[in-house]
Design a protein around this motif. Structure first.
Motif, mmCIF file in Angstrom:
data_model
loop_
_atom_site.group_PDB
_atom_site.id
_atom_site.type_symbol
_atom_site.label_atom_id
_atom_site.label_comp_id
_atom_site.label_asym_id
_atom_site.label_seq_id
_atom_site.Cartn_x
_atom_site.Cartn_y
_atom_site.Cartn_z
ATOM 1 N N GLU A 150 78.746 49.361 13.316
ATOM 2 C CA GLU A 150 78.512 50.629 12.611
ATOM 3 C C GLU A 150 79.746 51.510 12.643
ATOM 4 O OE1 GLU A 150 74.980 52.743 13.884
ATOM 5 O OE2 GLU A 150 73.788 50.897 13.757
ATOM 6 N N MET A 151 80.411 51.593 13.798
ATOM 7 C CA MET A 151 81.605 52.425 13.899
ATOM 8 C C MET A 151 82.724 51.861 13.016
ATOM 9 S SD MET A 151 83.878 53.583 17.219
ATOM 10 C CE MET A 151 82.478 54.241 18.111
ATOM 11 N N GLN A 152 82.863 50.539 13.001
ATOM 12 C CA GLN A 152 83.910 49.939 12.165
ATOM 13 C C GLN A 152 83.652 50.222 10.689
ATOM 14 O OE1 GLN A 152 84.187 45.650 12.287
ATOM 15 N NE2 GLN A 152 86.120 45.649 11.163
ATOM 16 N N THR A 153 82.394 50.181 10.278
ATOM 17 C CA THR A 153 82.042 50.414 8.879
ATOM 18 C C THR A 153 82.129 51.892 8.504
ATOM 19 O OG1 THR A 153 80.576 48.504 8.904
ATOM 20 C CG2 THR A 153 80.232 50.116 7.146
ATOM 21 N N ASN A 154 81.570 52.754 9.354
ATOM 22 C CA ASN A 154 81.456 54.173 9.011
ATOM 23 C C ASN A 154 82.678 55.008 9.392
ATOM 24 O OD1 ASN A 154 78.872 53.608 8.065
ATOM 25 N ND2 ASN A 154 77.940 54.046 10.040
ATOM 26 N N SER A 155 83.381 54.628 10.433
ATOM 27 C CA SER A 155 84.540 55.398 10.914
ATOM 28 C C SER A 155 85.653 54.438 11.356
ATOM 29 C CB SER A 155 84.141 56.277 12.099
ATOM 30 O OG SER A 155 83.045 57.084 11.795
ATOM 31 N N PRO A 156 86.299 53.758 10.412
ATOM 32 C CA PRO A 156 87.286 52.744 10.780
ATOM 33 C C PRO A 156 88.419 53.262 11.664
ATOM 34 C CG PRO A 156 87.065 52.900 8.374
ATOM 35 C CD PRO A 156 86.133 53.884 8.978
ATOM 36 N N ARG A 157 88.860 54.482 11.440
ATOM 37 C CA ARG A 157 89.942 55.038 12.275
ATOM 38 C C ARG A 157 89.471 55.269 13.706
ATOM 39 N NH1 ARG A 157 92.681 58.843 7.865
ATOM 40 N NH2 ARG A 157 94.147 57.281 7.066
ATOM 41 N N GLN A 158 88.263 55.793 13.851
ATOM 42 C CA GLN A 158 87.706 55.998 15.190
ATOM 43 C C GLN A 158 87.521 54.651 15.889
ATOM 44 O OE1 GLN A 158 83.756 57.695 15.352
ATOM 45 N NE2 GLN A 158 83.796 57.872 17.577
ATOM 46 N N PHE A 159 87.045 53.651 15.148
ATOM 47 C CA PHE A 159 86.866 52.312 15.709
ATOM 48 C C PHE A 159 88.196 51.775 16.231
ATOM 49 C CE2 PHE A 159 86.952 47.667 14.982
ATOM 50 C CZ PHE A 159 85.986 47.277 15.900
ATOM 51 N N GLU A 160 89.238 51.864 15.425
ATOM 52 C CA GLU A 160 90.551 51.370 15.849
ATOM 53 C C GLU A 160 91.062 52.131 17.064
ATOM 54 O OE1 GLU A 160 95.043 50.657 14.109
ATOM 55 O OE2 GLU A 160 93.388 50.858 12.702
ATOM 56 N N ALA A 161 90.860 53.445 17.083
ATOM 57 C CA ALA A 161 91.309 54.253 18.222
ATOM 58 C C ALA A 161 90.549 53.856 19.498
ATOM 59 C CB ALA A 161 91.115 55.733 17.932
ATOM 60 N N GLN A 162 89.243 53.629 19.382
ATOM 61 C CA GLN A 162 88.447 53.232 20.545
ATOM 62 C C GLN A 162 88.867 51.853 21.058
ATOM 63 O OE1 GLN A 162 86.705 55.141 22.243
ATOM 64 N NE2 GLN A 162 85.188 56.281 21.113
ATOM 65 N N VAL A 163 89.117 50.920 20.139
ATOM 66 C CA VAL A 163 89.551 49.582 20.542
ATOM 67 C C VAL A 163 90.859 49.677 21.297
ATOM 68 C CG1 VAL A 163 90.430 47.371 19.677
ATOM 69 C CG2 VAL A 163 88.295 48.306 18.764
ATOM 70 N N GLN A 164 91.834 50.404 20.753
ATOM 71 C CA GLN A 164 93.141 50.523 21.399
ATOM 72 C C GLN A 164 93.028 51.239 22.753
ATOM 73 O OE1 GLN A 164 96.459 49.369 20.755
ATOM 74 N NE2 GLN A 164 95.068 47.944 19.734
ATOM 75 N N ALA A 165 92.196 52.274 22.819
ATOM 76 C CA ALA A 165 92.011 52.988 24.086
ATOM 77 C C ALA A 165 91.407 52.062 25.138
ATOM 78 C CB ALA A 165 91.126 54.214 23.889
ATOM 79 N N SER A 166 90.432 51.257 24.734
ATOM 80 C CA SER A 166 89.796 50.349 25.695
ATOM 81 C C SER A 166 90.772 49.275 26.171
ATOM 82 C CB SER A 166 88.538 49.712 25.102
ATOM 83 O OG SER A 166 88.855 48.811 24.062
ATOM 84 N N ILE A 167 91.617 48.798 25.301
ATOM 85 C CA ILE A 167 92.593 47.763 25.674
ATOM 86 C C ILE A 167 93.652 48.340 26.612
ATOM 87 C CG2 ILE A 167 94.507 46.345 24.783
ATOM 88 C CD1 ILE A 167 92.748 45.819 22.296
ATOM 89 N N LEU A 168 94.195 49.481 26.258
ATOM 90 C CA LEU A 168 95.334 50.024 26.992
ATOM 91 C C LEU A 168 94.969 50.647 28.333
ATOM 92 C CD1 LEU A 168 97.350 51.575 24.051
ATOM 93 C CD2 LEU A 168 97.769 49.421 25.245
ATOM 94 N N GLY A 170 91.366 51.414 29.252
ATOM 95 C CA GLY A 170 89.954 51.320 29.575
ATOM 96 C C GLY A 170 89.253 52.613 29.190
ATOM 97 N N CYS A 171 88.024 52.512 28.762
ATOM 98 C CA CYS A 171 87.276 53.715 28.399
ATOM 99 C C CYS A 171 85.800 53.380 28.252
ATOM 100 C CB CYS A 171 87.820 54.334 27.111
ATOM 101 S SG CYS A 171 87.552 53.364 25.628
ATOM 102 N N SER A 172 84.997 54.434 28.219
ATOM 103 C CA SER A 172 83.569 54.281 27.973
ATOM 104 C C SER A 172 83.305 54.528 26.492
ATOM 105 C CB SER A 172 82.760 55.270 28.801
ATOM 106 O OG SER A 172 82.771 54.889 30.156
ATOM 107 N N ILE A 173 82.507 53.654 25.915
ATOM 108 C CA ILE A 173 82.109 53.799 24.516
ATOM 109 C C ILE A 173 80.596 53.647 24.476
ATOM 110 C CG2 ILE A 173 82.365 52.932 22.161
ATOM 111 C CD1 ILE A 173 85.024 51.617 23.077
ATOM 112 N N ASN A 174 79.922 54.672 24.006
ATOM 113 C CA ASN A 174 78.464 54.670 23.912
ATOM 114 C C ASN A 174 77.796 54.276 25.233
ATOM 115 O OD1 ASN A 174 78.691 55.357 21.163
ATOM 116 N ND2 ASN A 174 78.703 53.208 20.547
ATOM 117 N N GLY A 175 78.344 54.787 26.350
ATOM 118 C CA GLY A 175 77.749 54.560 27.654
ATOM 119 C C GLY A 175 78.120 53.240 28.324
ATOM 120 N N HIS A 176 78.997 52.461 27.724
ATOM 121 C CA HIS A 176 79.427 51.188 28.295
ATOM 122 C C HIS A 176 80.917 51.273 28.612
ATOM 123 C CE1 HIS A 176 75.658 49.294 27.199
ATOM 124 N NE2 HIS A 176 75.780 49.842 26.002
#
Length: 183
Positions: A150-168, A170-176
């Motif tokens: 859903e995030m990739q479809t509805n907010s592609p920039r936010q999705f990319e930012a979250q992916v990069q943040a988690s890789i570099l 680590g981060c919590s996304i939707n409680g995980h």
């Protein structure tokens, strides 16, 4: 190209170590040896046999994508191969917790050639290419992780930012929590 053992050399070694007990390999093990000897791992990829090189039915592939939104990450996949291979598809799981629409939080992977589109003509190389493609072009239309899709479809920039943040870092996304997995 990776060179481990030729089929005949492997059979000789097993026969010698069996002390005349006549260890016989399954057709799946012979086919797997061929597939592994023909692996064409690209830069940033490696193979590991956690139970030793003589236990080919269980291995891990590590990928470090150098392009796409997952670039800079390091992802490990476990492969469990049945002795009925290539008639049965390999069982593949992602051991790295990753925010991806086609990989769930338990490491299950949504890749058609690992399920309904598996054919005995496919090889381990085919699976590896499929996994690489999932990191280059995640498919939100066939998700296992619906929140990521859903995030990739509805907010592609936010999705990319979250992916990069988690890789570099680590981060919590939707409680995980997704621990860092940078290469």
């Amino acid at each position: 190209m990776i060179k481990l053992f030729s089929v005949k050399e492997k059979q000789k070694q097993e026969a010698a170590s069996a002390n005349g007990k006549g260890v016989k390999q399954s057709a799946g093990e012979i086919r797997l040896q061929k597939d592994i000897s023909e692996l064409n791992l690209s830069k940033g990829m490696s193979i590991k046999f956690p139970e030793g090189k003589d236990k080919l039915l269980i291995f891990e592939i590590t990928m470090k994508p150098d392009e796409g939104i997952y670039r800079g990450g390091c992802f490990t996949f476990s492969f469990n191969i049945s002795t009925a291979y290539p008639h049965d598809a390999p069982k593949v799981k992602c051991k790295t917790k990753v925010f991806h629409p086609n990989i769930d939080l338990d490491g299950n992977i949504c890749l058609n050639i690992l399920r309904e589109d598996w054919k005995p003509v496919l090889s381990i190389n085919s699976v590896i290419y499929g996994l690489q493609f999932l990191f280059l072009d995640p498919n939100p239309d066939d998700p296992l992780n619906k929140e990521a899709a859903e995030m990739q479809t509805n907010s592609p920039r936010q999705f990319e930012a979250q992916v990069q943040a988690s890789i570099l870092r680590g981060c919590s996304i939707n409680g995980h929590y997704f621990p860092p997995c940078r290469a």
